[in-house]
Design a protein around this motif. Structure first.
Motif, short mmCIF file in Angstrom:
data_model
loop_
_atom_site.label_atom_id
_atom_site.label_comp_id
_atom_site.label_asym_id
_atom_site.label_seq_id
_atom_site.Cartn_x
_atom_site.Cartn_y
_atom_site.Cartn_z
N ARG A 158 0.97 -1.13 -0.04
CA ARG A 158 0.02 -0.10 0.03
C ARG A 158 0.90 1.10 0.03
O ARG A 158 0.49 2.31 -0.66
CB ARG A 158 -1.11 -0.02 1.16
CG ARG A 158 -1.84 1.19 1.21
CD ARG A 158 -2.73 1.23 2.62
NE ARG A 158 -3.57 2.31 2.76
CZ ARG A 158 -3.12 3.41 3.48
NH1 ARG A 158 -1.98 3.54 4.06
NH2 ARG A 158 -4.02 4.29 3.53
N HIS A 159 1.80 1.17 0.91
CA HIS A 159 2.85 2.28 0.86
C HIS A 159 3.50 2.60 -0.61
O HIS A 159 3.38 3.83 -0.86
CB HIS A 159 3.82 2.02 2.21
CG HIS A 159 4.96 3.04 2.18
ND1 HIS A 159 5.17 3.87 3.35
CD2 HIS A 159 6.06 3.54 1.29
CE1 HIS A 159 5.96 4.67 3.28
NE2 HIS A 159 6.54 4.52 1.99
N ASN A 160 4.01 1.57 -1.10
CA ASN A 160 4.70 1.75 -2.27
C ASN A 160 3.66 2.16 -3.45
O ASN A 160 3.94 3.03 -4.23
CB ASN A 160 5.46 0.51 -2.73
CG ASN A 160 6.64 -0.04 -2.11
OD1 ASN A 160 7.19 0.89 -1.46
ND2 ASN A 160 6.96 -1.05 -2.18
N LEU A 201 9.99 9.32 -1.95
CA LEU A 201 9.85 9.90 -3.27
C LEU A 201 10.47 11.51 -3.21
O LEU A 201 10.53 12.03 -2.25
CB LEU A 201 8.35 10.22 -3.36
CG LEU A 201 8.08 10.77 -4.85
CD1 LEU A 201 8.55 9.65 -6.14
CD2 LEU A 201 6.60 11.08 -5.13
N ILE A 202 11.09 11.97 -4.25
CA ILE A 202 11.71 13.05 -4.54
C ILE A 202 11.08 13.89 -5.73
O ILE A 202 10.89 13.35 -6.73
CB ILE A 202 13.41 13.17 -4.69
CG1 ILE A 202 14.06 12.32 -3.46
CG2 ILE A 202 13.78 14.34 -4.93
CD1 ILE A 202 15.32 12.12 -3.81
N GLU A 213 8.14 12.13 2.58
CA GLU A 213 8.22 10.95 3.69
C GLU A 213 6.84 10.75 3.97
O GLU A 213 6.01 11.46 4.59
CB GLU A 213 8.81 11.52 4.99
CG GLU A 213 10.07 11.55 4.91
CD GLU A 213 11.08 10.20 5.12
OE1 GLU A 213 10.38 9.32 4.92
OE2 GLU A 213 12.43 10.36 5.32
N LEU A 214 6.39 9.45 3.35
CA LEU A 214 4.89 9.05 3.48
C LEU A 214 5.01 8.23 4.94
O LEU A 214 5.64 7.45 4.99
CB LEU A 214 4.53 8.05 2.40
CG LEU A 214 3.11 7.70 2.30
CD1 LEU A 214 2.45 8.87 1.63
CD2 LEU A 214 3.09 6.68 1.40
N TRP A 245 6.25 15.92 5.37
CA TRP A 245 5.84 14.50 5.78
C TRP A 245 4.16 14.51 5.59
O TRP A 245 3.50 15.18 6.13
CB TRP A 245 6.09 14.84 7.32
CG TRP A 245 7.45 14.81 7.94
CD1 TRP A 245 8.31 15.95 7.87
CD2 TRP A 245 8.19 13.79 8.24
NE1 TRP A 245 9.74 15.54 8.33
CE2 TRP A 245 9.56 14.26 8.45
CE3 TRP A 245 7.95 12.39 8.29
CZ2 TRP A 245 10.73 13.61 8.67
CZ3 TRP A 245 9.23 11.54 8.85
CH2 TRP A 245 10.53 12.06 9.03
N VAL A 246 3.88 13.35 4.68
CA VAL A 246 2.60 13.18 4.48
C VAL A 246 1.87 11.98 5.23
O VAL A 246 2.37 10.95 5.37
CB VAL A 246 2.61 12.71 2.66
CG1 VAL A 246 1.39 12.65 2.46
CG2 VAL A 246 3.26 13.94 2.08
N ASN A 247 0.71 12.34 5.68
CA ASN A 247 -0.05 11.53 6.53
C ASN A 247 -0.80 10.59 5.68
O ASN A 247 -1.82 11.02 4.90
CB ASN A 247 -1.01 12.27 7.69
CG ASN A 247 -1.99 11.35 8.41
OD1 ASN A 247 -1.74 10.24 8.51
ND2 ASN A 247 -3.35 11.77 8.31
#
Length: 333
Positions: A158-160, A201-202, A213-214, A245-247
């Motif tokens: 899910r993260h990827n 991810l950049i 930053e997920l 920083w992404v929630n």
């Protein structure tokens, strides 16, 4: 018949009712299913499509996990349908594993022609460099696929897939993007002692670099991650770098925690995934713009050799008769 790949939304919990991982078919385990092409025939067909194969492998390696539809959005030359001959040949050749969502009702739907969408990754239990060498690819072409070993990396699917979705949307908004394979602190800072950790991810713009930053949980290591970014951002090479920083949690409480950590840090920002991927705006009102990013160097190997030649007193590479495979611009279009 597979559904339209554009219908896939990695934030839709319908796909994650059985957990944050997919049901993977491992290319190194068991006998190949009846629907899979013959391996030798598949490799022969892929050898005739070298540029497309290299492009697909580079994107998969860079983003760790991606659906065929996402890869098509990143590069329209790649087919979107999971049952296309190209993806089936890559499976048969042992170059990728494929995954699909678990079905809570227990019914099996596990072929590329019947699953709703198909995710792919590099094989998790082997490296593909030997297979590529057997197919006639030279070391420069293999090296151009990206840093690190060419194998599947551990991470929640899910993260990827959310990160790959962000990459697609960011490119559509005008950013250059670099997946997790390139998100290494040592590469960001130019300091080999900075380590191999890094952002998910950049986003590379004309005047700014945004590291994403997920985050889905406020575990005990969260504060130490912020402090590590404090040290990374202090490098001169990161003067124009920001961290968002992404929630990505299913609740909003984590966003409050992330924002609290960011409030005392000038170049670290908090954002919610639903808002970030639509507007690229953070909680504190920061809204980065891509501008006109510089294209990647399409002849990175030739440029490196030119610098090496100069060190040994050669004016240029004229007369070196370098093979065409040293120009890997097809990966950077």
């Amino acid at each position: 018949m597979s559904i339209d790949q554009s219908c896939f939304d990695p934030l839709d919990d319908i796909w994650w009712r059985m957990g944050a991982t997919l049901n993977w078919w491992d290319s190194t385990l068991g006998h190949p299913p009846a629907w899979m092409p013959d391996q030798n025939e598949a490799r022969a067909r892929l050898t005739g499509r070298r540029p497309l194969l290299l492009r697909a492998l580079a994107l998969i390696h860079e983003h760790r996990t991606a659906t065929t539809g996402q890869l098509h959005q990143l590069d329209p030359r790649l087919p979107a349908r999971p049952d296309s001959r190209f993806w089936l040949d890559m499976l048969a050749a042992g170059l990728i594993d494929y995954g699909y969502p678990f079905n809570p009702d227990g019914r099996t739907a596990c072929t590329p022609r019947t699953i709703p969408w198909m995710a792919v990754r590099l094989p998790a239990h082997m490296q593909i460099e030997p297979a590529l060498e057997d197919m006639g690819f030279n070391p420069v072409q293999i090296a151009a696929l990206g840093p690190g070993p060419l194998r599947g990396a551990r991470q929640y699917d899910r993260h990827n897939l959310i990160c790959t979705d962000l990459s697609v949307r960011a490119r559509q908004a005008g950013w250059h993007t670099l997946g997790e394979a390139y998100g290494r602190f040592s590469m960001l800072t130019g300091d080999p002692l900075a380590g191999n950790g890094g952002p998910d991810l950049i986003l590379q713009g004309e005047h700014a670099r945004v590291c994403v930053e997920l985050t889905a949980s406020a575990n005990m290591a969260l504060e130490s991650k912020f402090r590590r970014w404090d040290r990374i951002l202090a490098h001169d090479t990161c003067a124009a770098t920001h961290v968002v920083w992404v929630n990505a949690a299913r609740t909003g409480s984590l966003l409050t925690t992330l924002d609290a950590y960011c409030q005392t840090r000038g170049r670290q920002h908090a954002a919610d995934i639903s808002q970030w991927r639509q507007t690229w705006a953070t909680v504190d009102g920061w809204h980065p713009q891509p501008g006109n990013p510089q294209p990647a160097d399409p002849q990175w190997c030739r440029g490196t050799l030119t610098r090496m030649a100069a060190m040994f007193g050669f004016d240029s590479l004229d007369g070196w008769n370098l093979p065409a495979g040293f120009d890997t611009g097809l990966l950077y279009e």
